[in-house]
Design a protein around this motif. Structure first.
Motif, PDB file in Angstrom:
ATOM      1  N   THR A  66       1.019  -1.264  -0.097  1.00 33.23           N
ATOM      2  CA  THR A  66       0.009   0.015   0.043  1.00 33.23           C
ATOM      3  C   THR A  66       0.905   1.129   0.145  1.00 33.23           C
ATOM      4  O   THR A  66       0.580   2.186  -0.802  1.00 33.23           O
ATOM      5  N   LEU A  67       1.942   1.338   0.661  1.00 38.10           N
ATOM      6  CA  LEU A  67       2.960   2.405   0.849  1.00 38.10           C
ATOM      7  C   LEU A  67       3.488   2.526  -0.429  1.00 38.10           C
ATOM      8  O   LEU A  67       3.644   3.672  -0.910  1.00 38.10           O
ATOM      9  N   LEU A  68       3.989   1.370  -1.061  1.00 43.39           N
ATOM     10  CA  LEU A  68       4.657   1.623  -2.288  1.00 43.39           C
ATOM     11  C   LEU A  68       3.642   2.232  -3.341  1.00 43.39           C
ATOM     12  O   LEU A  68       4.334   2.734  -4.386  1.00 43.39           O
ATOM     13  N   GLN A  69       2.458   1.793  -3.294  1.00 40.98           N
ATOM     14  CA  GLN A  69       1.677   2.067  -4.346  1.00 40.98           C
ATOM     15  C   GLN A  69       1.496   3.583  -4.336  1.00 40.98           C
ATOM     16  O   GLN A  69       1.452   4.277  -5.438  1.00 40.98           O
ATOM     17  N   GLU A  70       1.236   4.030  -3.219  1.00 45.52           N
ATOM     18  CA  GLU A  70       1.076   5.707  -2.992  1.00 45.52           C
ATOM     19  C   GLU A  70       2.308   6.313  -3.222  1.00 45.52           C
ATOM     20  O   GLU A  70       2.324   7.560  -3.912  1.00 45.52           O
ATOM     21  N   VAL A  71       3.474   5.709  -2.861  1.00 41.46           N
ATOM     22  CA  VAL A  71       4.766   6.461  -3.326  1.00 41.46           C
ATOM     23  C   VAL A  71       4.747   6.524  -4.968  1.00 41.46           C
ATOM     24  O   VAL A  71       4.889   7.603  -5.603  1.00 41.46           O
ATOM     25  N   PHE A  72       4.237   5.423  -5.468  1.00 42.67           N
ATOM     26  CA  PHE A  72       4.419   5.569  -7.159  1.00 42.67           C
ATOM     27  C   PHE A  72       3.432   6.463  -7.482  1.00 42.67           C
ATOM     28  O   PHE A  72       3.655   7.216  -8.528  1.00 42.67           O
TER      29      PHE A  72
ATOM     30  N   HIS B 295       7.755   5.761  13.593  1.00 42.27           N
ATOM     31  CA  HIS B 295       7.186   7.216  13.573  1.00 42.27           C
ATOM     32  C   HIS B 295       5.864   7.087  13.320  1.00 42.27           C
ATOM     33  O   HIS B 295       4.876   7.788  13.854  1.00 42.27           O
ATOM     34  N   TYR B 296       5.470   6.414  12.321  1.00 43.78           N
ATOM     35  CA  TYR B 296       4.123   6.283  11.614  1.00 43.78           C
ATOM     36  C   TYR B 296       3.500   4.891  11.355  1.00 43.78           C
ATOM     37  O   TYR B 296       4.284   3.943  10.844  1.00 43.78           O
ATOM     38  N   ILE B 297       2.256   4.748  11.429  1.00 45.04           N
ATOM     39  CA  ILE B 297       1.603   3.462  11.118  1.00 45.04           C
ATOM     40  C   ILE B 297       0.496   3.630  10.329  1.00 45.04           C
ATOM     41  O   ILE B 297      -0.417   4.522  10.557  1.00 45.04           O
ATOM     42  N   VAL B 298       0.235   2.834   9.374  1.00 47.47           N
ATOM     43  CA  VAL B 298      -0.849   2.890   8.474  1.00 47.47           C
ATOM     44  C   VAL B 298      -1.242   1.420   8.295  1.00 47.47           C
ATOM     45  O   VAL B 298      -0.771   0.576   8.345  1.00 47.47           O
ATOM     46  N   LYS B 299      -2.757   1.485   8.019  1.00 42.10           N
ATOM     47  CA  LYS B 299      -3.534   0.220   7.783  1.00 42.10           C
ATOM     48  C   LYS B 299      -3.313  -0.080   6.398  1.00 42.10           C
ATOM     49  O   LYS B 299      -3.407   0.633   5.618  1.00 42.10           O
ATOM     50  N   SER B 300      -2.887  -1.518   6.197  1.00 37.61           N
ATOM     51  CA  SER B 300      -2.723  -1.889   4.963  1.00 37.61           C
ATOM     52  C   SER B 300      -4.185  -2.349   4.098  1.00 37.61           C
ATOM     53  O   SER B 300      -4.993  -2.576   4.695  1.00 37.61           O
ATOM     54  N   ARG B 301      -3.920  -2.316   2.816  1.00 37.37           N
ATOM     55  CA  ARG B 301      -5.102  -2.478   2.014  1.00 37.37           C
ATOM     56  C   ARG B 301      -4.829  -4.127   1.349  1.00 37.37           C
ATOM     57  O   ARG B 301      -5.913  -4.225   0.509  1.00 37.37           O
ATOM     58  N   GLY B 302      -3.946  -4.608   1.968  1.00 33.60           N
ATOM     59  CA  GLY B 302      -3.709  -6.172   1.160  1.00 33.60           C
ATOM     60  C   GLY B 302      -2.532  -6.133   0.611  1.00 33.60           C
ATOM     61  O   GLY B 302      -1.875  -5.408   0.275  1.00 33.60           O
ATOM     62  N   VAL B 303      -2.054  -7.376   0.313  1.00 32.48           N
ATOM     63  CA  VAL B 303      -0.943  -7.828  -0.160  1.00 32.48           C
ATOM     64  C   VAL B 303      -1.103  -8.235  -1.723  1.00 32.48           C
ATOM     65  O   VAL B 303      -2.052  -8.525  -2.124  1.00 32.48           O
ATOM     66  N   ASN B 304       0.044  -8.193  -2.438  1.00 33.22           N
ATOM     67  CA  ASN B 304      -0.020  -8.551  -3.927  1.00 33.22           C
ATOM     68  C   ASN B 304       1.250  -9.358  -4.195  1.00 33.22           C
ATOM     69  O   ASN B 304       2.085  -9.361  -5.233  1.00 33.22           O
TER      70      ASN B 304
END
Length: 233
Positions: free
Chosen positions: A40-46, A218-227
């Motif tokens: 999820t984080l990598l998709q947002e960075v992209f 420092h920060y925590i986010v909820k995952s939307r799932g893995v691929n």
């Protein structure tokens, strides 16, 4: 079960967390061939369009998962990795001079990350002592009559990790092999962002299961799932 509160201010939106990843920054990412990377984080960075990244990761993953899309689209100016063999696009970019690659044997790479997270000045190794290409630019240190190369520590502006569970303080529990490089990557970021499957109330995690203490997160986010799964089928 109630979702934990946000007593420490670490549970944030994905958009807020990714605001810390900027053009030209050094980005360290957990995972091994995509497995254990924070999708999820990598998709947002992209999607943010960040570019000119210096990427520190075990590998360049596959073209369509993990850090692969960032590499594929030419967003990475330099990769510090153990190998790029699973991503043929990374190989082409390297050969064409469009992406710099610093290779570090897997064990040495992880020890460099550990040294960075622990605040050490580096590690001493004898691998590459007799090879000019591998030893170029690295200081030589003699200990008890034996010569070693000094491998410098690795840190990052931002570290992205993936975990199974977190509490509001950021204590992390990992799931099976998805643990891989994440605990050490979590230690080595000036800012560490953890993508997690589940956020639980403070005190619910078994202390014996906690691998990464919340002091590193420092920060925590909820995952939307893995691929990840398709890459290994």
């Amino acid at each position: 079960m109630m979702v934990a509160g946000n007593e420490y201010g670490k549970i944030v939106s994905i958009e807020y967390a990714i605001d810390k990843v900027m053009d030209g920054c050094t980005l360290m990412v957990g995972g091994f061939g995509g497995v254990g990377s924070p999708p999820t984080l990598l998709q947002e960075v992209f999607d943010k369009g960040v570019e000119q990244l210096t990427l520190i990761c075990n590998d360049t993953s596959f073209p369509h998962i993990g850090v692969g899309p960032l590499v594929k689209e030419g967003r990475v100016k330099k990769a510090i990795v153990s190998h790029i063999g699973s991503n043929p696009i990374a190989g082409s970019l390297f050969q064409e001079g469009k992406m710099e690659v610093e290779f570090s044997p897997q064990g040495i790479l992880i020890e460099r990350i550990r040294a960075g997270g622990a605040g050490l000045g580096g590690i001493l190794v004898d691998i590459g002592m007799d090879h000019e290409w591998l030893s170029k630019g690295k200081p030589i240190v003699e200990v008890d009559g034996k010569r070693f190369l000094l491998e410098r520590p690795l840190t990052a502006d931002v570290s992205l990790v993936y975990a199974k569970k977190a509490d509001p303080f950021g204590n992390l529990v990992y799931g099976k092999s998805a643990r891989n490089t994440n605990p050490l990557v979590a230690m080595a970021g000036n800012i560490t962002i953890a993508e997690v499957e589940e956020i639980v109330p403070l005190g619910e995690l078994n202390p014996e299961e906690i691998v990464t203490p919340g002091i590193f997160v420092h920060y925590i986010v909820k995952s939307r799932g893995v691929n990840w799964k398709w890459a290994w089928e």
